[in-house]
Motif scaffolding. Sequence first.
Motif, short mmCIF file in Angstrom:
data_model
loop_
_atom_site.label_atom_id
_atom_site.label_comp_id
_atom_site.label_asym_id
_atom_site.label_seq_id
_atom_site.Cartn_x
_atom_site.Cartn_y
_atom_site.Cartn_z
N PRO A 139 32.12 35.34 36.12
CA PRO A 139 32.57 35.90 37.40
C PRO A 139 31.38 36.50 38.15
O PRO A 139 30.42 36.94 37.53
N THR A 140 31.47 36.50 39.46
CA THR A 140 30.36 37.06 40.25
C THR A 140 30.21 38.54 39.97
O THR A 140 29.11 39.04 39.76
N ARG A 171 37.37 41.91 38.38
CA ARG A 171 36.54 40.72 38.24
C ARG A 171 36.67 39.95 39.53
O ARG A 171 37.78 39.60 39.92
N LEU A 172 35.58 39.73 40.20
CA LEU A 172 35.63 39.02 41.47
C LEU A 172 34.97 37.66 41.32
O LEU A 172 33.92 37.55 40.70
N THR A 173 35.61 36.69 41.92
CA THR A 173 35.07 35.34 41.86
C THR A 173 34.89 34.80 43.27
O THR A 173 35.13 35.50 44.24
N ARG A 174 34.46 33.55 43.33
CA ARG A 174 34.15 32.95 44.63
C ARG A 174 35.37 33.00 45.56
O ARG A 174 36.51 32.84 45.14
N THR A 215 37.95 38.25 48.78
CA THR A 215 38.90 39.19 48.20
C THR A 215 39.06 40.36 49.16
O THR A 215 38.07 40.96 49.58
N THR A 255 30.99 34.86 46.96
CA THR A 255 32.02 35.85 46.72
C THR A 255 31.94 36.92 47.79
O THR A 255 30.86 37.49 48.02
N ARG A 287 42.62 36.50 47.59
CA ARG A 287 42.94 37.52 46.59
C ARG A 287 42.93 38.87 47.29
O ARG A 287 42.21 39.07 48.27
N VAL A 322 43.17 43.22 46.55
CA VAL A 322 43.21 44.38 45.64
C VAL A 322 43.64 45.57 46.48
O VAL A 322 43.09 45.80 47.56
N VAL A 370 43.27 51.16 41.12
CA VAL A 370 43.76 49.85 41.56
C VAL A 370 45.28 49.83 41.39
O VAL A 370 45.79 50.03 40.29
N PHE A 398 47.19 47.26 42.87
CA PHE A 398 47.62 45.86 42.84
C PHE A 398 46.38 44.98 42.83
O PHE A 398 45.38 45.28 43.47
N ASP A 399 46.51 43.87 42.13
CA ASP A 399 45.43 42.89 42.13
C ASP A 399 46.07 41.52 41.97
O ASP A 399 46.66 41.23 40.93
#
Lengths: 287, 510
Positions: free
Chosen positions: A3-4, A26-29, A32, A188, A205, A207, A214, A216-217
């Motif tokens: 993940p980024t 965890r953030l990805t491409r 978000t 990302t 996505r 958050v 947090v 909600f995600d």
Amino acid sequence: MTPTVSASGLSLRYGGTRALDDVSLRLTRGVTGLLGPNGAGKTTLLRVLATAVPPDRGAFTVLGHDPATSRGRQDVRRSLGYLPQTPGFHPDFTAFEFVDYVAILKELTDRGARHREVRRVLEEVDLGDVRGRRIKRLSGGMRQRVALAAALVGDPGFLVLDEPTVGLDPEQRMRFRELIAQAGEGRTVLLSTHQTEDVAMLCNRVVVLAGGQVRFDGTPAELTARAAGQVWSSTERDPGALAGWRTGTGSFRNLGDPPTGADLLEPTLEDGYLLTLDGAGAEVAAA
Amino acid sequence: MNTVMEATAPPVVHSEPRRPWAAVFALARFEARDLLRYIPVLVALVVYIGYILWGLLSEREGMDAFPALQDVDRGTQSAPFLLGIALLVCVNRAALRSRRRGTDRHFDVLVMEPWRRTVAHVLSVVPFAVLTALVVLGEFTWEALKPGAVGHGSVAELAVGPLYVMLCGALGVLFARLVPTVFAAPLLVLGLFTLSVFVSAGTSDAEWSRWLSPVVGENSTETLPSDLIGRPAAWHALYLVGLVLLAATVAVLAGGGRTWHVKAGVAGALALTLTGAVAQSGGVSPELTAARERATATPEKEQSCIRHGASTYCAFPEWTGRTGTWAGVVDRVQALAAGSAAKEQLLVRQRFDATYGLTGDTTIAPLTAPHQVTVGTRWGGNRVPEFAAAVASVLVAGDEAKGGELCDGRMVTVMWLALGGAADPIGDLKNVRLDDSLSGSAIVLAPTNPLSMSAGQTSVTVELLKRPRAEVTAAVKEHWGELTAPGVSTAQVARVLGAEAPKGADECEA
């Protein structure tokens, strides 16, 4: 596949206030969205991930680099594009000079390559024609695009945008959304915003942050689905509703546990967001 | 609530190595270019370069054609004063730009650390220091290439201008880091000026306090041989280098660069500064004092003598190339004389009083030995008719001491000999008189004791100088014996030469 951004247990206090409380992400491409009321900790989280302030507890990596070490922090910064909530400008600089200045601070040292890169990002944010104009002569929307260009210069893998559409008129906001969507292709993007429309239109996505935690995600559709069966219409404000407001048609839109036989409405992302804030936040947000 | 998103993305890897110092230099270049947009810097640059060019290119009569390089080097130090002040204020402003414009929050998460940005701000002054060095070098070279140039310049003295500019820039950055408001720099300039005035007054301009100032001027207009000047120029340059490094390293330290390298740099810079400060305030060494006394009392022991025609010219080593010019003046004066004076074998000796170095101007005593003439270390402009007057007075009176005591009609002959062959005799007469007058009594300057002209002698001399040179020359030569006889009155001289003798012409009123 990595993940980024991978964050775990991030906590940070400002005096007696817990700004972040055990946040893991965890953030990805892709883009978000980071939603939350004022004081939720959005900007603090962004500043932590941008290495502006270290967390009291917890750890995170960006593109595999650990900012806890000096070298790691520099590596994170090399991969980072950051657009602060209220970006400052050097008004006597031209748009080109300002982005060039930021590019130098990002240690893009080859003059020719750097200037090509500056021209590229200014073209990308549609400012190629005014790159020689001093920033003090640019409109607010143009300045915001200069700030985005400065964040994009150097092709960062991780882009942090703190409420970039605040203060923009609808047309500028729409243009900016296009740019963010474009920027989200292949990298990302973490977008902090008050505007649920931004999230609905841009993010794959979302958050939700409240009280430094947090809440909600998930995907925007999942956040919207949270409100399914909890939105109804009435001719008067329903006292049992967590929140309710008169709409343009004259009827009330209520959120919460509907009474039997209520006229249920199709939920929106904003409904899901407000209900995620457990009523108190909804009251605030709805007010 | 803790959540984990498991989607993945390929990492973006920046594989190229960091080049932080290349970025610092790139930023320094950017900031240097930006400094040119500040009006005070631009104006100061234009004024500085314009002033130097005007000084070099304007054709002026005087001593410009005969520079002494040991004075020229020191003369380059004060011109960049305004540029330094402009840079101090504007570099300070540039170093505070991010803070003033609210970009600090953004820039602090960029790759280049704030302390490296501080370094870049200091380095942004380097091009201006280099430009100053080039101007100083150009100015010095221009003077050195003049055919009449003598002496030797000092690299340390030449370095003061550029180092002063560098110091001002470094102080601007330092103050931006210590007192982050743009009002601090102008106040700093005023504060430093006030402090220097108080220190100077409080210490009676003592040697140690005088040399704390970046640019140290001298009261004297005297020119001394390079090896007798005794300015601690090299130590002062070291002191300035130390100050520049100290300001720069403390600025970096205050800017967040708290590495041991920087701390060691601060310590090293402090050591350099203190070493330079202590060494430069040591005063004049006994050896130098002895050398100055030798050169003052017994110049013949230090000089080389060269013969031109019938006369001998003794000069200190740096001036031997100028003896031919002196000989030209002696020949011109003797050409107007007659009798033995026209063929007199003179000894022209270069003399000065170096006892007090450059701290004051002193008058040297006239020579009492016959047929000896004093010449100073400066040349060109008024110094030429002054020397001619001395030569003429020795030809007429026999020696310099007697020449200074002339109080009769021979003074007219002296002034005719001194100025009659000049290109602009009336102009030279005006210049050689202390009050620049062409009437009345006046002091006539000379390398040693001055001569004096009465009002009558002045009017007769002016009349002679206005008449055709050949006519007066012939008359002077014809009546040489009468014109140079002790006690001859101005009226007699006027009558012999066909000029009108004013009443009271023999009175030495000056």
